[in-house]
Design a protein around this motif. Structure first.
Motif, PDB file in Angstrom:
ATOM      1  N   VAL A  27      82.352 103.652   2.743  1.00 53.44           N
ATOM      2  CA  VAL A  27      82.069 102.231   2.587  1.00 53.44           C
ATOM      3  C   VAL A  27      80.553 102.015   2.497  1.00 53.44           C
ATOM      4  CG1 VAL A  27      82.187  99.990   3.761  1.00 53.44           C
ATOM      5  CG2 VAL A  27      84.164 101.537   3.806  1.00 53.44           C
ATOM      6  N   VAL A  28      80.127 101.205   1.540  1.00 53.34           N
ATOM      7  CA  VAL A  28      78.710 100.846   1.439  1.00 53.34           C
ATOM      8  C   VAL A  28      78.349  99.966   2.623  1.00 53.34           C
ATOM      9  CG1 VAL A  28      76.977  99.638   0.055  1.00 53.34           C
ATOM     10  CG2 VAL A  28      78.772 100.983  -1.064  1.00 53.34           C
ATOM     11  N   PRO A  29      77.281 100.278   3.364  1.00 49.88           N
ATOM     12  CA  PRO A  29      76.925  99.479   4.543  1.00 49.88           C
ATOM     13  C   PRO A  29      76.642  98.014   4.184  1.00 49.88           C
ATOM     14  CG  PRO A  29      75.772 101.583   4.574  1.00 49.88           C
ATOM     15  CD  PRO A  29      76.419 101.468   3.234  1.00 49.88           C
ATOM     16  N   ASN A  30      77.414  97.114   4.785  1.00 55.31           N
ATOM     17  CA  ASN A  30      77.233  95.662   4.621  1.00 55.31           C
ATOM     18  C   ASN A  30      77.450  94.988   5.965  1.00 55.31           C
ATOM     19  OD1 ASN A  30      76.791  94.786   1.741  1.00 55.31           O
ATOM     20  ND2 ASN A  30      78.542  96.150   1.450  1.00 55.31           N
ATOM     21  N   ILE A  31      76.779  95.483   6.980  1.00 59.74           N
ATOM     22  CA  ILE A  31      77.100  95.107   8.355  1.00 59.74           C
ATOM     23  C   ILE A  31      76.636  93.683   8.672  1.00 59.74           C
ATOM     24  CG2 ILE A  31      76.653  95.661  10.783  1.00 59.74           C
ATOM     25  CD1 ILE A  31      76.428  98.614   9.874  1.00 59.74           C
ATOM     26  N   ILE A  32      77.502  92.944   9.345  1.00 63.57           N
ATOM     27  CA  ILE A  32      77.210  91.614   9.879  1.00 63.57           C
ATOM     28  C   ILE A  32      77.539  91.627  11.370  1.00 63.57           C
ATOM     29  CG2 ILE A  32      77.824  89.181   9.849  1.00 63.57           C
ATOM     30  CD1 ILE A  32      78.550  89.397   6.938  1.00 63.57           C
ATOM     31  N   PRO A  33      76.616  91.154  12.222  1.00 64.57           N
ATOM     32  CA  PRO A  33      75.250  90.719  11.929  1.00 64.57           C
ATOM     33  C   PRO A  33      74.359  91.898  11.544  1.00 64.57           C
ATOM     34  CG  PRO A  33      75.645  90.692  14.295  1.00 64.57           C
ATOM     35  CD  PRO A  33      76.963  90.973  13.660  1.00 64.57           C
ATOM     36  N   ILE A  34      73.371  91.629  10.714  1.00 62.34           N
ATOM     37  CA  ILE A  34      72.550  92.701  10.175  1.00 62.34           C
ATOM     38  C   ILE A  34      71.779  93.408  11.294  1.00 62.34           C
ATOM     39  CG2 ILE A  34      70.545  91.224   9.670  1.00 62.34           C
ATOM     40  CD1 ILE A  34      70.266  92.856   7.021  1.00 62.34           C
ATOM     41  N   PRO A  35      71.823  94.747  11.341  1.00 67.03           N
ATOM     42  CA  PRO A  35      71.128  95.479  12.403  1.00 67.03           C
ATOM     43  C   PRO A  35      69.601  95.370  12.285  1.00 67.03           C
ATOM     44  CG  PRO A  35      72.806  96.841  11.341  1.00 67.03           C
ATOM     45  CD  PRO A  35      72.617  95.636  10.485  1.00 67.03           C
ATOM     46  N   ASN A  36      68.938  95.618  13.388  1.00 68.50           N
ATOM     47  CA  ASN A  36      67.474  95.580  13.389  1.00 68.50           C
ATOM     48  C   ASN A  36      66.886  96.697  12.536  1.00 68.50           C
ATOM     49  OD1 ASN A  36      67.550  93.401  15.107  1.00 68.50           O
ATOM     50  ND2 ASN A  36      67.264  94.608  16.962  1.00 68.50           N
ATOM     51  N   GLU A  37      67.457  97.891  12.638  1.00 68.22           N
ATOM     52  CA  GLU A  37      66.985  99.027  11.853  1.00 68.22           C
ATOM     53  C   GLU A  37      68.189  99.770  11.283  1.00 68.22           C
ATOM     54  OE1 GLU A  37      64.285 101.664  13.891  1.00 68.22           O
ATOM     55  OE2 GLU A  37      63.474 100.020  15.114  1.00 68.22           O
ATOM     56  N   LEU A  38      68.158 100.038   9.988  1.00 66.42           N
ATOM     57  CA  LEU A  38      69.241 100.788   9.346  1.00 66.42           C
ATOM     58  C   LEU A  38      68.633 101.681   8.280  1.00 66.42           C
ATOM     59  CD1 LEU A  38      72.691  99.440   8.170  1.00 66.42           C
ATOM     60  CD2 LEU A  38      71.370 101.002   6.750  1.00 66.42           C
ATOM     61  N   ALA A  39      68.848 102.986   8.417  1.00 63.10           N
ATOM     62  CA  ALA A  39      68.339 103.946   7.435  1.00 63.10           C
ATOM     63  C   ALA A  39      69.512 104.787   6.926  1.00 63.10           C
ATOM     64  CB  ALA A  39      67.288 104.847   8.071  1.00 63.10           C
ATOM     65  N   ILE A  40      69.751 104.721   5.613  1.00 64.92           N
ATOM     66  CA  ILE A  40      70.859 105.468   5.004  1.00 64.92           C
ATOM     67  C   ILE A  40      70.390 106.860   4.605  1.00 64.92           C
ATOM     68  CG2 ILE A  40      72.466 105.504   3.059  1.00 64.92           C
ATOM     69  CD1 ILE A  40      72.379 102.458   3.082  1.00 64.92           C
TER      70      ILE A  40
END
Length: 760
Positions: A27-40
């Motif tokens: 799954v393409v990351p589309n997280i809610i609520p948006i995280p403070n830091e996200l590195a793919i």
């Protein structure tokens, strides 16, 4: 071959098929609520029956919650022994936020690292949004799932992230309350404010006072339609229900497993008519009275006497063991002092305690109950009216009448929770569509919720530390079913979740909408009846360099806008919108969003009347309330009339309790024949038409005064014939004044709402 061998062979073949089945796509990351830091990162983790589940003992409940989630939505059986890869819930006390977490996904492992079970649970909720939506049901049952490699470091902005539900006006079953809590937990909300008592119904079992269940939990009938509709009509059907203490325990335990604290609200001293229907001796008059059958604010409130305090203390004694959280919400709002003013017991108490007046008596009432609740190891929360007459020593204030209550309380170093009607009342309309279901009024679109900043700008950095967070409120006067609760709460609750969790630096409404489209697919599987207004159009009238145009806006980039100006419905062959539409005459624009093959939104309609004041200059002696100024002062002379029902749309301007002088500069001497406008008169929302309108023409001797009729009609039309040549027109609106006893908002100054000022 016997039947056993056939079955064994089939099971072997099935196992081979499952073992060779390709993993679901990551799954393409589309997280809610948006995280403070996200590195793919490149690569994927393969979740399968070859995955080991590892957890610290303190995180066992969260880990097993995760395991149950995987089991019910897939054919994966997580291992307890060493396997090909692992998912670990790891305790790390160096994480300095109790609700913070780190989520690491690599080819060989997934690690959710947190200091507490709360943080671990929120890590799981982020991981959940990286798993296939099909896991929310038990239909597809994949045997292998690819999960995108990435790293998240995350923690909430606020410690209080709440959703409220009023079950007093309308009652909802236990299963739905659990679903409501589930939806909250997915969004990392941590507080469920359960509004359990109201004028129209008492909803929690109190064993010492059985009439609360037998009498107060039911009303004889219910208002049909809107409170502002005249005359009032009723359905003639008995209505009610209550939660047993065992059901309450069940719901609280369910919420606790999802890291949600339940705060009960037991209203006092107002909103008590249902309780008084069961025990009229607790009122000031002692006269029999039924639970309220319509909405509003009622004069019969708890009498400030010893028997009342004993009753409420007994109620609190049964409430406290049911709710392990820190707080008891005691309401404190909308308590008319009408009965207290003429009550011998109340006046004697005012004299005995040396109180200034009835507002002082309310402060005494709240402070006395606070001391009792504090003695039981709990603290109180109250609506911002508990500031009146002096704030109870340890009270937390929930600010609903704008942000002023929050500012005042924070400056007194009291904790505050923001829930202003302007941004957090999800019982308001969320679209200008005429086909929206009946609501109490107002207008709160998704984007406005998302724009909310819970920290009032009037606070210093030190004072801002007293802001605990924010809450979305769902009042249910006009919400009769679980499906409508969902429609009104979602997706606005989703927007609020990002307001209270995410770092403001990471917020973008455009980005949020794209993630929301994906999130709504999850809600579809969960059978949530959310409102989908994402593809609706909005419009703005623009005047620049003497040219008038109308601008249409889509909610996302993947839409085409097609429109007509001849009154017909737009189709795939209608004019493609490429820029603002020039307006040179009275025009009705109809537009809709389209994909390549079909219409994907409702039809947007706007009618523009080019009267003589359109596009001219306008000024006002006092500014409109920030909560009711969406269109700015130009909204009164842009040729567009506001909604007949929704005073909160961008064409209506609202003024709180003040006379208003409005001056229109036509730019040159202009011959005019008439001036007309209209006023909202929704008395259920504290809105009253002015008592009179004074019209003058600066530079001219002529002036006019017109007294407006006293009426219960929702809209009051105003028109004067004024044959005059003038450059300036000045209207002075004389505010209605103080709302009389027996009406909603009694004792408060009325609001004035004005629509388009049409000059012909």
């Amino acid at each position: 071959m016997d039947i056993k061998k056939i079955i064994i062979s089939l099971l072997f073949i099935l196992t081979l098929i499952q073992c060779t089945q390709k993993p679901t796509k990551a799954v393409v990351p589309n997280i809610i609520p948006i995280p403070n830091e996200l590195a793919i990162s490149e690569g994927e983790f393969i979740l399968s029956s070859d995955t080991q589940l590892i957890y610290d003992n303190e995180f066992e409940s969260v880990a097993l919650f995760f395991k149950d989630y995987i089991t019910q939505g897939s054919s994966i059986a997580l291992q307890t022994e060493t396997a090909k890869n692992s998912i670990s819930f790891i305790k790390d006390t160096s994480i300095n936020n109790d609700e913070g977490y780190s989520l690491l996904i690599r080819q060989e492992k997934i690690e959710i690292i947190a200091a507490t079970a709360k943080g671990a649970f929120y890590g799981f909720q982020s991981l959940r949004q990286l798993l296939p939506i099909s896991l929310e049901s038990n239909k597809d049952q994949p045997s292998a799932i690819a999960v995108q490699n990435l790293q998240i470091k995350d923690a909430p902005q606020f410690v209080y992230r709440g959703m409220h539900l009023d079950v007093g006006r309308h009652f909802f079953p236990v299963d739905f309350i659990k679903k409501y809590i589930d939806l909250m937990s997915m969004l990392k909300m941590n507080t469920f404010h359960w509004h359990l008592t109201e004028d129209q119904g008492w909803r929690i079992e109190i064993k010492k006072y059985p009439k609360l269940q037998e009498v107060a939990a039911y009303r004889d009938e219910t208002l049909i339609g809107h409170y502002s509709d005249q005359p009032h009509k009723f359905d003639g059907k008995k209505y009610g229900g209550f939660y047993t203490q065992e059901e309450v325990k069940e719901i609280v335990a369910y919420a606790t497993a999802r890291q949600i604290t339940v705060i009960p609200e037991i209203e006092m001293p107002g909103h008590a008519q249902a309780a008084l229907s069961a025990y009229p001796e607790l009122s000031c008059t002692g006269k029999p009275i039924g639970a309220a059958t319509k909405w509003g604010v009622f004069d019969d409130i708890y009498c400030a006497k010893e028997s009342t305090f004993k009753f409420l203390e007994d109620v609190i004694d049964e409430i406290i063991p049911l709710f392990p959280g820190k707080y008891i919400h005691i309401g404190g709002d909308e308590a008319p002092k009408t009965r207290w003013k003429t009550c011998e017991s109340c006046q004697a108490l005012i004299k005995k305690e040396g109180l200034k007046d009835e507002h002082g008596l309310q402060s005494y009432f709240i402070t006395r109950m606070e001391k009792y609740i504090n003695s039981k190891g709990k603290q109180i929360i109250g609506w911002d009216e508990i500031l009146e007459g002096g704030l109870a020593p340890n009270a937390t204030v929930m600010s609903w009448r704008g942000v002023n209550g929050a500012v005042e309380a924070a400056k007194q170093h009291h904790d505050v929770i923001l829930t202003p009607g302007s941004h957090c009342y999800f019982d308001h309309y969320q679209s200008t569509n005429d086909n929206e279901p009946l609501a109490i009024g107002g207008f709160l679109p998704l984007e406005k919720v998302y724009s909310f900043n819970p920290i009032p700008e009037e606070l210093t950095e030190e004072e801002a530390k007293y802001v605990l967070g924010a809450q979305g409120n769902v009042w249910t006067e006009y919400i009769t079913s679980p499906e409508k609760v969902e429609y009104m709460a979602y997706p606005r609750a989703i927007a609020l979740s990002e307001v209270v969790w995410s770092d403001p630096k990471n917020k973008s409404y455009e980005n949020f909408k794209k993630r929301l489209i994906n999130y709504q697919k999850r809600l579809d599987v969960l059978q949530v009846n959310y409102a989908n207004h994402l593809y609706e159009l909005t419009g703005n009238f623009i005047t620049k360099d003497q040219q008038m145009t109308y601008e249409l806006k889509a909610s996302s980039d993947d839409q085409y806008i097609r429109y007509t100006t001849d009154g017909t419905e737009p189709t795939l062959t209608s004019q493609l919108y490429t820029g603002p539409i020039t307006i040179t005459k009275n025009t009705t624009i109809k537009a809709a969003s389209f994909s390549d093959t079909k219409k994907i939104s409702t039809v947007f309609t706007e009618s523009i009347l080019l009267h003589k004041a359109v596009g001219k200059s306008i000024s006002m002696s006092v500014p409109p309330s920030p909560s009711y100024n969406a269109g700015g002062t130009k909204a009164l002379i842009n040729g567009i009339v506001g909604s007949d029902q929704r005073y909160g749309d961008k064409e209506w301007l609202g003024f709180s309790g003040k006379d208003v002088q409005i001056t229109i500069d036509l730019g040159a001497l202009t011959e005019i024949n008439s001036i007309s406008t209209r006023f909202h008169n929704g008395k259920g929302q504290w809105i009253y038409a002015p008592t009179r309108v004074e019209i003058s023409f600066p530079g001219q001797e002529k002036s006019l005064t017109k007294v407006l009729p006293k009426t219960d009609d929702l809209l009051v039309n105003f028109k004067v014939d004024a044959k005059i040549t003038t450059r300036y027109i000045q209207l002075t609106l004389i505010n209605y004044g103080v709302i009389p006893d027996g009406r909603q908002g009694a004792g408060h100054k009325a609001w004035t709402f004005i629509d388009e000022i049409i000059v012909k």
